[in-house]
Scaffold this active site. Structure first.
Site, short mmCIF file in Angstrom:
data_model
loop_
_atom_site.label_atom_id
_atom_site.label_comp_id
_atom_site.label_asym_id
_atom_site.label_seq_id
_atom_site.Cartn_x
_atom_site.Cartn_y
_atom_site.Cartn_z
N ASP A 61 -18.66 -25.16 -140.06
CA ASP A 61 -19.47 -24.22 -139.62
C ASP A 61 -18.96 -23.77 -138.11
OD1 ASP A 61 -22.03 -23.15 -138.31
OD2 ASP A 61 -23.04 -24.23 -139.83
N SER A 68 -34.12 -20.26 -132.63
CA SER A 68 -34.58 -20.12 -133.90
C SER A 68 -34.38 -20.87 -134.69
CB SER A 68 -34.52 -18.57 -134.28
OG SER A 68 -33.12 -18.35 -134.33
N ASN A 69 -33.25 -21.55 -135.05
CA ASN A 69 -32.97 -22.41 -136.16
C ASN A 69 -33.89 -23.66 -136.34
OD1 ASN A 69 -29.36 -22.04 -134.89
ND2 ASN A 69 -30.63 -20.69 -136.31
N LEU A 70 -34.35 -24.07 -135.26
CA LEU A 70 -34.84 -25.44 -135.29
C LEU A 70 -36.32 -25.51 -136.04
CD1 LEU A 70 -34.57 -26.33 -131.41
CD2 LEU A 70 -33.08 -26.75 -133.34
N ARG A 72 -36.21 -24.98 -139.28
CA ARG A 72 -35.99 -25.44 -140.45
C ARG A 72 -34.55 -26.36 -140.35
NH1 ARG A 72 -34.50 -20.66 -139.14
NH2 ARG A 72 -32.42 -19.93 -139.43
N LYS A 85 -22.89 -26.29 -133.82
CA LYS A 85 -23.45 -27.25 -134.74
C LYS A 85 -22.80 -28.41 -135.35
CE LYS A 85 -26.51 -23.23 -136.47
NZ LYS A 85 -27.14 -22.45 -137.45
N ASN A 130 -24.32 -16.61 -147.67
CA ASN A 130 -23.97 -15.18 -147.93
C ASN A 130 -22.98 -15.20 -149.21
OD1 ASN A 130 -20.90 -15.20 -146.98
ND2 ASN A 130 -22.20 -16.36 -145.54
N CYS A 180 -19.32 -17.00 -163.82
CA CYS A 180 -20.11 -16.89 -164.97
C CYS A 180 -21.62 -16.92 -165.09
CB CYS A 180 -20.06 -18.25 -166.23
SG CYS A 180 -18.29 -18.46 -166.73
N CYS A 194 -32.29 -14.38 -143.86
CA CYS A 194 -33.54 -14.75 -143.48
C CYS A 194 -34.25 -14.41 -142.18
CB CYS A 194 -33.27 -16.25 -143.69
SG CYS A 194 -32.47 -16.87 -142.02
#
Length: 258
Positions: A61, A68-70, A72, A85, A130, A180, A194
């Site tokens: 990462d 705004s990450n916190l 989730r 991170k 992504n 596949c 998101c």
């Protein structure tokens, strides 16, 4: 590898499981797992891998923690905002389980570096957000003969599967690849990020935990995994369904013309 007295107590609930036991716990302790992304999926995934006693967890990462990450990304704390991170996640792992080694890879996984990153690990787990990364890591795992567990979340839905396309299935055909299942990425702009569409924090917790379960299953070897099966989760109806998919002889990795 003998378990110490501290480890015997820490992993007691695993050890009493007939399907895991002492030998299974030792396998977990020897395993090297690479996690792509310390975000919504990676956060609960890393915590449960650490709690399970995975010997080495690599984390890829290049991002820093944002407020705004916190909502989730439960591995990070408010005081970790603006911190890398990989560093925040490594500290959380050390607080939870000092027996686990964490290797941070402060980079973005690309086609150019993917094979070098996955080569040093036994199993790879992709929690990226992504399609470029998903195709790059799945191709690299095929070429390096590494099992891959990959998941994706939408607004109220999610998918999860396990890939072992470097091996042959019970039917004598190669196991399916990611290509596949998804031959082509959707056109740019058709799948909103998101940040635009939103995502339920609890949903990423459910899926990240299930990813950890698949990792443990692949290492220890119990039950039926998700090779050739796509688990689909619909949280609006609280419905779980499984879709079987197979090898596509036209795929570019292990197809007939590869």
């Amino acid at each position: 590898m003998m378990l110490s007295a501290d480890e015997l107590e820490r992993y007691a609930r695993h050890i009493v499981l007939r399907e895991v036991g002492g030998p299974g716990q030792q396998k977990l302790g020897k395993a090297r797992v690479l996690v792509i992304g310390a975000g919504g999926l990676g956060a609960p995934l890393i915590l449960y891998l650490a709690a399970a006693g995975i010997g080495t967890i690599g984390i890829v990462d290049d991002d820093a923690v944002a407020l705004s990450n916190l909502q989730r990304q439960v591995i990070h704390r408010t005081e970790d905002v603006d911190r890398l991170k990989t560093e925040s996640a490594a500290n959380a792992v050390r607080r939870l389980n000092p027996h686990v080694e964490v290797v941070g890879h402060v980079t973005r996984l690309t086609e150019a570096n993917a094979r070098d990153l996955v080569r040093a690990y036994d199993i790879v787990v992709d929690g990226s957000d992504n399609f470029a990364t998903r195709y790059a890591v799945s191709d690299a795992c095929f070429h390096e003969a590494k099992p891959l567990i990959t998941a994706a979340v939408g607004i109220f839905d999610a998918t999860l599967t396990t890939l072992r396309p470097h091996e042959t299935g019970p039917n004598g055909k190669p196991n399916p690849t990611y290509r596949c299942l998804f031959p082509d990425a959707p056109p740019p702009g058709t799948v909103p990020a998101c940040a635009e569409a939103g995502v339920l924090g609890a949903l990423t917790g459910i899926v990240g935990s299930m990813m950890a379960l698949e990792v443990i299953r692949e290492i220890v070897g119990f039950g039926e995994g998700l090779v050739g099966r796509l688990l689909m989760i619909d949280t609006r109806a609280m419905r779980f369904e499984t879709l079987r998919y197979g090898w596509d002889p036209e795929n570019p990795l292990n197809g007939t013309q590869a």
